[in-house]
Design an enzyme around this catalytic site. Structure first.
Site, mmCIF file in Angstrom:
data_model
loop_
_atom_site.group_PDB
_atom_site.id
_atom_site.type_symbol
_atom_site.label_atom_id
_atom_site.label_comp_id
_atom_site.label_asym_id
_atom_site.label_seq_id
_atom_site.Cartn_x
_atom_site.Cartn_y
_atom_site.Cartn_z
ATOM 1 N N GLN A 126 1.747 13.667 36.597
ATOM 2 C CA GLN A 126 2.116 12.392 35.981
ATOM 3 C C GLN A 126 3.630 12.231 35.953
ATOM 4 O O GLN A 126 4.327 13.020 35.308
ATOM 5 C CB GLN A 126 1.555 12.333 34.560
ATOM 6 N N GLY A 127 4.153 11.229 36.628
ATOM 7 C CA GLY A 127 5.592 10.967 36.650
ATOM 8 C C GLY A 127 5.962 9.844 35.700
ATOM 9 O O GLY A 127 6.147 8.699 36.144
ATOM 10 N N TYR A 128 6.065 10.145 34.418
ATOM 11 C CA TYR A 128 6.406 9.145 33.405
ATOM 12 C C TYR A 128 7.768 9.426 32.780
ATOM 13 O O TYR A 128 8.720 8.691 32.969
ATOM 14 C CB TYR A 128 5.327 9.113 32.309
ATOM 15 N N SER A 129 7.873 10.512 32.006
ATOM 16 C CA SER A 129 9.084 10.774 31.222
ATOM 17 C C SER A 129 10.295 11.025 32.111
ATOM 18 O O SER A 129 10.190 11.584 33.203
ATOM 19 C CB SER A 129 8.869 11.994 30.309
ATOM 20 N N GLU A 244 -5.026 8.855 27.501
ATOM 21 C CA GLU A 244 -4.377 10.162 27.394
ATOM 22 C C GLU A 244 -4.300 10.603 25.946
ATOM 23 O O GLU A 244 -4.499 11.783 25.631
ATOM 24 C CB GLU A 244 -2.975 10.093 28.000
ATOM 25 N N SER A 383 5.876 11.782 21.658
ATOM 26 C CA SER A 383 6.101 12.595 20.461
ATOM 27 C C SER A 383 5.387 12.004 19.250
ATOM 28 O O SER A 383 5.165 10.788 19.154
ATOM 29 C CB SER A 383 7.599 12.709 20.170
ATOM 30 N N ASN A 384 5.030 12.866 18.310
ATOM 31 C CA ASN A 384 4.293 12.403 17.136
ATOM 32 C C ASN A 384 5.102 11.420 16.298
ATOM 33 O O ASN A 384 4.538 10.549 15.618
ATOM 34 C CB ASN A 384 3.862 13.597 16.278
ATOM 35 N N GLU A 385 6.432 11.529 16.322
ATOM 36 C CA GLU A 385 7.255 10.575 15.581
ATOM 37 C C GLU A 385 7.073 9.156 16.139
ATOM 38 O O GLU A 385 6.941 8.184 15.380
ATOM 39 C CB GLU A 385 8.730 10.987 15.668
#
Length: 398
Positions: A126-129, A244, A383-385
């Protein structure tokens, strides 16, 4: 929601148990039992066994070559797989890009890519971040410039899980500069053998290698690899991310980790009696197990929504991701605590499956590596934040 399993569902569960017992390679089961680092061959061997049975793409409808299982059947398969030391099915193909391709891709893309996903003969990443676009994914900067019948891709992706194993990547790229940063993003399928792609490993704290940085330098990607419409990639990305984040509830892992924790706590002695009989530890264990049961029920709600063809919603998907990763990390913390003095020494060789893997000692010595690796759970997949911000906005209206 009916919580009692029907006779047909119990028969299905027996079928799954019998199949796993007869086909899961013992060496893979042993590595999973101690939560050791798995290599590409470990995953692919098991996934291809499932593929020959028609169970690798187990979330797919029959119309797309999947088994067409109900929500309950999928839940049973995941839970039993966790109980019987099966490797986690890598989600990038069957749970992520596969549904995007059969929902938004054209006939040629479906014919080219779906069979390899169903059979697990092709590994996807997966090329996201990106370095400056992790939690704020819409600000991504990797660009794909129009060059006639192809795009020229330049930029960088980071934290790309198993890119060093991957044959193909599904990638978000910027094809236009628009006033809203969510616009002008497109969804490309990229062959990882294309010239100009460089994969650099990012070693983990405990010595294993799962994550990578991926660099694109003048990478030529045919326009035939564009999924859907140019500039609509954010729409497809949101569809994928909701799936996801339901996946990131980590029910399979937590089921496995809880069973392993109970086995360790019953065997480890603390002041002359099993650790599980110590009131403080037993209370922690009971609290985490209760949280996991509540998570299972909420996950079933989300799967039921997806099974009926609707979206679970970003708010529910984010809540599942938050709670699932918190529970998973709580379990690794308790495993670390149960390991006692053996948990004070990090053994990188054991994480790679070297040395004696028999018995309780291997699980105790493997607890530190397990603990350190799972610190990433609350970061990957958004991230959870950031997930809390999504819940606050879409559920609470803040």
């Amino acid at each position: 929601m009916e919580l009692e399993f029907t006779p047909e569902e119990r028969a299905f569960a027996d079928e799954v148990r019998d199949f796993i017992a007869g086909h899961l390679p013992p060496d893979i089961a042993q590595r999973v039992e101690h939560d050791l680092h798995l290599e590409r061959d470990d995953y692919m061997r098991w996934q291809q066994i499932l593929g020959r049975r028609g169970w690798h793409a187990y979330t797919w409808p029959e119309s797309q070559g999947g088994p067409g299982w109900s929500v309950i059947q999928r839940y049973l398969f995941e839970t039993i797989s966790g109980q019987m030391n099966c490797p986690t099915i890598q989600p990038f193909g069957p749970r992520m890009v596969g549904p995007v391709i059969y929902n938004f891709g054209n006939a040629q893309q479906q014919a080219q890519h779906l069979p390899g996903i169903r059979d697990s003969t092709v590994w996807w990443c997966q090329g996201y971040s990106e370095p400056a676009s992790g939690s704020d994914l819409a600000s991504l900067a990797t660009r794909a410039d129009d060059a006639g019948d192809h795009y020229v891709v330049n930029g960088q992706k980071i934290w790309t899980s198993y890119a060093h194993h991957a044959d193909w990547m599904f990638c978000l790229v910027r094809t236009r500069r628009e006033s809203r940063k969510q616009e002008g993003i497109s969804f490309l399928l990229i062959d990882m053998r294309t010239p100009g792609i460089e994969v650099q490993p990012i070693p983990m704290l405990e010595g294993t290698h799962s994550f990578n940085a991926v660099f694109f330098t003048d990478v030529r990607v045919p326009k035939a690899n564009l999924v859907g419409e140019e500039g609509q990639g954010w729409r497809y990305a949101k569809f994928l991310l909701e799936h996801e984040r339901v996946e990131n509830s980590n029910i399979g892992f937590s089921t496995f980790a809880l069973r392993r924790l109970r086995r360790m706590a019953a065997a480890v002695q603390d002041r002359g009696r099993p650790l599980v009989e110590q009131p403080l530890f037993r209370a922690k264990l009971a609290r985490t197990e209760a949280q996991l049961k509540a998570l299972e029920m909420t996950t079933l709600r989300a799967l039921s929504s997806m099974g009926s063809g609707s979206s679970p919603g970003a708010g529910l998907a984010s809540a599942l991701k938050i709670r699932g990763t918190e529970i998973g990390q709580s379990l690794t913390e308790l495993l670390f605590e149960a390991a006692g003095p053996l948990g004070q020494r990090l053994d990188p060789a054991l994480a790679h499956g070297e040395g004696d893997l028999a018995g309780l000692d291997a699980s105790l010595r493997g607890a530190p590596a397990n603990y350190f690796w799972r610190r990433a759970m609350s970061i990957y997949g958004g991230s959870n934040e950031i997930q809390r911000n999504i819940v606050a906005k879409q559920v609470l209206g803040l």
